[in-house]
Design a protein around this motif. Structure first.
Motif, PDB file in Angstrom:
ATOM      1  N   ILE A   1       9.555  -8.954  -0.271  1.00  0.00           N
ATOM      2  CA  ILE A   1      10.214  -7.842  -0.939  1.00  0.00           C
ATOM      3  C   ILE A   1      10.625  -8.302  -2.337  1.00  0.00           C
ATOM      4  O   ILE A   1      11.337  -9.308  -2.486  1.00  0.00           O
ATOM      5  CB  ILE A   1      11.447  -7.372  -0.147  1.00  0.00           C
ATOM      6  CG1 ILE A   1      11.056  -7.007   1.296  1.00  0.00           C
ATOM      7  CG2 ILE A   1      12.093  -6.180  -0.849  1.00  0.00           C
ATOM      8  CD1 ILE A   1      10.011  -5.927   1.400  1.00  0.00           C
ATOM      9  N   PRO A   2      10.217  -7.585  -3.385  1.00  0.00           N
ATOM     10  CA  PRO A   2      10.509  -8.031  -4.748  1.00  0.00           C
ATOM     11  C   PRO A   2      11.972  -7.815  -5.126  1.00  0.00           C
ATOM     12  O   PRO A   2      12.655  -6.944  -4.571  1.00  0.00           O
ATOM     13  CB  PRO A   2       9.588  -7.154  -5.597  1.00  0.00           C
ATOM     14  CG  PRO A   2       9.451  -5.902  -4.806  1.00  0.00           C
ATOM     15  CD  PRO A   2       9.447  -6.325  -3.362  1.00  0.00           C
ATOM     16  N   ASP A   3      12.449  -8.608  -6.059  1.00  0.00           N
ATOM     17  CA  ASP A   3      13.794  -8.423  -6.599  1.00  0.00           C
ATOM     18  C   ASP A   3      13.805  -7.367  -7.697  1.00  0.00           C
ATOM     19  O   ASP A   3      14.834  -6.725  -7.937  1.00  0.00           O
ATOM     20  CB  ASP A   3      14.318  -9.747  -7.173  1.00  0.00           C
ATOM     21  CG  ASP A   3      14.482 -10.813  -6.101  1.00  0.00           C
ATOM     22  OD1 ASP A   3      14.927 -10.456  -4.993  1.00  0.00           O
ATOM     23  OD2 ASP A   3      14.147 -11.980  -6.354  1.00  0.00           O
TER      24      ASP A   3
ATOM     25  N   ALA B   1      16.026  -1.398   2.652  1.00  0.00           N
ATOM     26  CA  ALA B   1      15.245  -0.221   3.048  1.00  0.00           C
ATOM     27  C   ALA B   1      13.747  -0.503   2.947  1.00  0.00           C
ATOM     28  O   ALA B   1      12.971  -0.111   3.827  1.00  0.00           O
ATOM     29  CB  ALA B   1      15.629   0.972   2.174  1.00  0.00           C
ATOM     30  N   LEU B   2      13.313  -1.164   1.874  1.00  0.00           N
ATOM     31  CA  LEU B   2      11.906  -1.531   1.736  1.00  0.00           C
ATOM     32  C   LEU B   2      11.471  -2.434   2.880  1.00  0.00           C
ATOM     33  O   LEU B   2      10.368  -2.283   3.425  1.00  0.00           O
ATOM     34  CB  LEU B   2      11.661  -2.238   0.398  1.00  0.00           C
ATOM     35  CG  LEU B   2      11.563  -1.372  -0.855  1.00  0.00           C
ATOM     36  CD1 LEU B   2      11.381  -2.252  -2.089  1.00  0.00           C
ATOM     37  CD2 LEU B   2      10.415  -0.370  -0.748  1.00  0.00           C
ATOM     38  N   SER B   3      12.307  -3.393   3.256  1.00  0.00           N
ATOM     39  CA  SER B   3      11.955  -4.336   4.319  1.00  0.00           C
ATOM     40  C   SER B   3      11.838  -3.640   5.669  1.00  0.00           C
ATOM     41  O   SER B   3      11.187  -4.144   6.578  1.00  0.00           O
ATOM     42  CB  SER B   3      12.988  -5.467   4.399  1.00  0.00           C
ATOM     43  OG  SER B   3      14.247  -4.972   4.834  1.00  0.00           O
ATOM     44  N   ARG B   4      12.479  -2.462   5.787  1.00  0.00           N
ATOM     45  CA  ARG B   4      12.361  -1.673   7.019  1.00  0.00           C
ATOM     46  C   ARG B   4      11.167  -0.726   6.976  1.00  0.00           C
ATOM     47  O   ARG B   4      10.944   0.050   7.904  1.00  0.00           O
ATOM     48  CB  ARG B   4      13.649  -0.866   7.250  1.00  0.00           C
ATOM     49  CG  ARG B   4      14.887  -1.690   7.529  1.00  0.00           C
ATOM     50  CD  ARG B   4      16.040  -0.819   8.031  1.00  0.00           C
ATOM     51  NE  ARG B   4      16.445   0.172   7.054  1.00  0.00           N
ATOM     52  CZ  ARG B   4      17.422  -0.010   6.148  1.00  0.00           C
ATOM     53  NH1 ARG B   4      18.044  -1.184   6.084  1.00  0.00           N
ATOM     54  NH2 ARG B   4      17.755   0.960   5.312  1.00  0.00           N
ATOM     55  N   GLY B   5      10.423  -0.744   5.871  1.00  0.00           N
ATOM     56  CA  GLY B   5       9.250   0.129   5.741  1.00  0.00           C
ATOM     57  C   GLY B   5       9.565   1.482   5.153  1.00  0.00           C
ATOM     58  O   GLY B   5       8.681   2.344   5.061  1.00  0.00           O
ATOM     59  N   GLU B   6      10.811   1.715   4.737  1.00  0.00           N
ATOM     60  CA  GLU B   6      11.206   3.023   4.228  1.00  0.00           C
ATOM     61  C   GLU B   6      10.862   3.181   2.751  1.00  0.00           C
ATOM     62  O   GLU B   6      10.609   2.201   2.045  1.00  0.00           O
ATOM     63  CB  GLU B   6      12.726   3.199   4.419  1.00  0.00           C
ATOM     64  CG  GLU B   6      13.163   3.119   5.873  1.00  0.00           C
ATOM     65  CD  GLU B   6      14.676   3.058   6.017  1.00  0.00           C
ATOM     66  OE1 GLU B   6      15.368   3.221   4.980  1.00  0.00           O
ATOM     67  OE2 GLU B   6      15.161   2.838   7.140  1.00  0.00           O
TER      68      GLU B   6
ATOM     69  N   LYS C   1      -2.661  -1.932   0.893  1.00  0.00           N
ATOM     70  CA  LYS C   1      -2.649  -2.593  -0.414  1.00  0.00           C
ATOM     71  C   LYS C   1      -1.988  -3.960  -0.366  1.00  0.00           C
ATOM     72  O   LYS C   1      -2.100  -4.735  -1.317  1.00  0.00           O
ATOM     73  CB  LYS C   1      -1.894  -1.716  -1.425  1.00  0.00           C
ATOM     74  CG  LYS C   1      -2.531  -0.382  -1.710  1.00  0.00           C
ATOM     75  CD  LYS C   1      -1.672   0.403  -2.693  1.00  0.00           C
ATOM     76  CE  LYS C   1      -2.288   1.747  -3.001  1.00  0.00           C
ATOM     77  NZ  LYS C   1      -1.443   2.533  -3.931  1.00  0.00           N
ATOM     78  N   ARG C   2      -1.258  -4.232   0.722  1.00  0.00           N
ATOM     79  CA  ARG C   2      -0.427  -5.449   0.819  1.00  0.00           C
ATOM     80  C   ARG C   2       0.534  -5.511  -0.367  1.00  0.00           C
ATOM     81  O   ARG C   2       0.765  -6.581  -0.947  1.00  0.00           O
ATOM     82  CB  ARG C   2      -1.295  -6.701   0.879  1.00  0.00           C
ATOM     83  CG  ARG C   2      -2.046  -6.839   2.205  1.00  0.00           C
ATOM     84  CD  ARG C   2      -2.942  -8.038   2.214  1.00  0.00           C
ATOM     85  NE  ARG C   2      -3.450  -8.280   3.554  1.00  0.00           N
ATOM     86  CZ  ARG C   2      -3.103  -9.295   4.338  1.00  0.00           C
ATOM     87  NH1 ARG C   2      -2.232 -10.181   3.905  1.00  0.00           N
ATOM     88  NH2 ARG C   2      -3.609  -9.446   5.543  1.00  0.00           N
ATOM     89  N   GLY C   3       1.039  -4.397  -0.743  1.00  0.00           N
ATOM     90  CA  GLY C   3       1.936  -4.305  -1.886  1.00  0.00           C
ATOM     91  C   GLY C   3       2.642  -2.967  -1.899  1.00  0.00           C
ATOM     92  O   GLY C   3       2.888  -2.367  -0.851  1.00  0.00           O
ATOM     93  N   LEU C   4       2.950  -2.487  -3.080  1.00  0.00           N
ATOM     94  CA  LEU C   4       3.754  -1.275  -3.236  1.00  0.00           C
ATOM     95  C   LEU C   4       2.913  -0.024  -3.441  1.00  0.00           C
ATOM     96  O   LEU C   4       1.903  -0.047  -4.132  1.00  0.00           O
ATOM     97  CB  LEU C   4       4.708  -1.423  -4.422  1.00  0.00           C
ATOM     98  CG  LEU C   4       5.891  -2.382  -4.255  1.00  0.00           C
ATOM     99  CD1 LEU C   4       6.685  -2.436  -5.549  1.00  0.00           C
ATOM    100  CD2 LEU C   4       6.779  -1.958  -3.098  1.00  0.00           C
ATOM    101  N   ASP C   5       3.376   1.058  -2.833  1.00  0.00           N
ATOM    102  CA  ASP C   5       2.893   2.405  -3.111  1.00  0.00           C
ATOM    103  C   ASP C   5       3.883   3.067  -4.069  1.00  0.00           C
ATOM    104  O   ASP C   5       5.090   2.798  -3.998  1.00  0.00           O
ATOM    105  CB  ASP C   5       2.877   3.225  -1.818  1.00  0.00           C
ATOM    106  CG  ASP C   5       1.474   3.579  -1.384  1.00  0.00           C
ATOM    107  OD1 ASP C   5       0.532   3.319  -2.144  1.00  0.00           O
ATOM    108  OD2 ASP C   5       1.329   4.112  -0.269  1.00  0.00           O
TER     109      ASP C   5
END
Length: 496
Positions: free
Chosen positions: A298-300, A314-319, A344-348
């Protein structure tokens, strides 16, 4: 084999911009049709469609999803046999498509439903106040993904291409790795990503089958590297993935964003171990993809905006997390909802969803005071008469089959129709619903013979050998050809 050939069609394509005419042989990487001259030496390249299969649906679904100028092309479906001669005739007819409308119309492919499906698929992530296209493109670029930030901080190792048997790739999959290298696809695959769509021809027991697929690389337990094709699936599986059963909320998330929206324990088919994972849909192939949480950092910070602990959690929970004031490479600011995408193994980056949700919340309180919209059932529906029998079925909330309706492009179509009073609109279905949900309408006297012969497989002696479907009210041969066939079939045959 000859019978199978007679049941196959090909698509004749006309580029409305250049006037060029040829036969469709797949899609190029930019989504435009790959056109081949209608000559015998190209026959093996033609994309063929079984008349009772769904390959045509798959082709147009991918065409409208990828092509930037879909209205530039016109498609005509014809039988594969004798296509060389047909194209020559079509070139003449298409010099005056209006004058030859009646001749061309039976072959013209009505693409309305594919256009509508593509528009609906894009609607959930469409921006109400989109940032410039350039910003959206920059947001999707891989250099901003958390995986690549992880590479800079950890001892990341890309896949070793020396462990890939290049000769085997060419022999088994019919793929030129040099072309993949030149396009940049191989570099993406080397870093655990996927290629764009690639034409390949895998060998199945000595038979080569042409297909389009995205490609990736897999590291095997013995240290070798294998190529993995990801062909196009007819539709995403919104019900389950391996050991995971999707809830109704999961299904809604996958349809709207392509991401599950939560972490699930996914079984490793090779070891049987369970791994907490992100799950997403590959929007290009409809494949379900999972990636372990441990493989994603998860990026800072994202696009110049520092994430707070709640956003990172929230990102780490997939939200999905709404982030304001991100900066594109051009220096322009934009807002978007970000979310981890397993494919993508990254961000949408999704645009507009947060504003839409806020507006719905604000208006929810006033919805109760508003008068609900009511569905008005008129005398006609899309140009077809609404008969009393239809209304009788609709009063029971059942589907009614209606013929001769006209779509927005002026094309006639038939479908099952049912009123949706909750949404104040009609629902349409080209597929036959369950029998219990259909309101069957008995044909009038003028149509009884027609329905009995054409639909129920019964025999009518007076028209038994006419060789064509009966028309409404027809109980005898309709013309001299039908009369001749009926009379000849009734004569006793001479034995030698």
């Amino acid at each position: 084999m000859e019978q199978k050939k007679r049941e196959q069609d090909v698509l004749i394509l006309r580029d409305e911009k250049t006037g060029e005419i040829g036969v469709v042989a797949g899609l190029k990487r930019d989504g435009t049709p790959n056109m081949k001259p209608a000559r015998a030496e190209h026959a093996q390249d033609f994309l063929r469609f079984d008349r009772h299969g769904d390959a045509l649906d798959n082709f147009f679904a991918n065409f409208y999803r990828q092509c930037k100028e879909p209205k530039r092309f016109g498609f005509y479906r014809v039988a594969v046999e004798g296509v060389e001669n047909v194209v020559a005739v079509m070139k003449e007819l298409l010099t005056d498509p209006v004058g030859f409308h009646d001749v061309l119309s039976p072959h013209k492919v009505d693409t309305t439903k594919y256009e509508q499906a593509a528009a609906q698929a894009q609607e959930p992530v469409a921006a109400e106040q989109k940032p410039p296209t350039e910003e959206a493109q920059q947001a999707e670029r891989p250099e901003a993904t958390p995986v690549e930030e992880q590479r800079a901080e950890q001892s990341y190792k890309p896949i070793d291409l020396d462990r890939l048997d290049r000769a085997e790739v060419g022999r088994r999959w019919g793929i030129d790795l040099a072309a993949l290298e030149q396009s940049g696809d191989l570099e993406r695959m080397r870093h655990y990503g996927k290629s764009q769509f690639v034409e390949c021809s895998p060998d199945f027991g000595g038979i080569r089958v042409s297909m389009q697929a995205r490609l990736s690389l897999r590291e095997n337990p013995d240290g070798t590297v294998s190529l993995v094709p990801h062909p196009i699936r007819r539709a995403p599986n919104f019900d389950e993935y391996l050991n995971v059963k999707f809830t109704p909320e999961d299904q809604e998330n996958l349809k709207k964003t392509g991401n599950l929206g939560r972490i699930v324990e996914v079984v490793d088919p090779a070891t049987g171990e369970l791994h907490p994972s992100f799950v997403s849909i590959d929007r290009l192939t409809n494949e379900t993809v999972a990636v372990p949480v441990s493989a994603i950092r998860i990026p800072d910070e994202v696009k110049g905006v520092k994430l707070d602990p709640k956003q990172k959690a929230a990102l780490s929970r997939g939200e999905g997390v709404f982030v304001e004031g991100m900066t594109g490479k051009s220096g322009k600011k934009f807002d978007a909802t970000i979310q981890i995408n397993a494919d993508k193994r990254g961000l949408d980056f999704h645009f507009g969803g947060q504003r839409r949700a806020q507006r719905q919340e604000q208006s929810q309180a006033s919805d109760d005071t508003q008068q609900p919209r009511r569905l008005r059932i008129g005398k006609t529906l899309l140009g077809a008469e609404v008969k009393p029998e239809y209304k009788a079925g609709w009063e029971q909330n059942k589907w009614v089959y209606i013929e001769g309706m006209t779509d927005k492009k002026g094309q006639k179509f038939n479908a099952y129709v049912r009123p949706n009073h909750e949404k104040a609109k009609f629902d349409f279905s080209r597929k036959r619903p369950e029998q219990s949900q259909i309101h069957e309408i008995q044909p009038d006297n003028a149509s009884r013979t027609q329905v009995a012969v054409n639909s129920e497989g019964k025999t009518h002696e007076a028209t038994k050998h006419v060789g064509e479907p009966l028309q409404r009210g027809q109980t005898a041969p309709a013309n001299t050809d039908q009369q001749r066939r009926q009379q000849q079939a009734g004569k006793p045959k001479m034995r030698m």
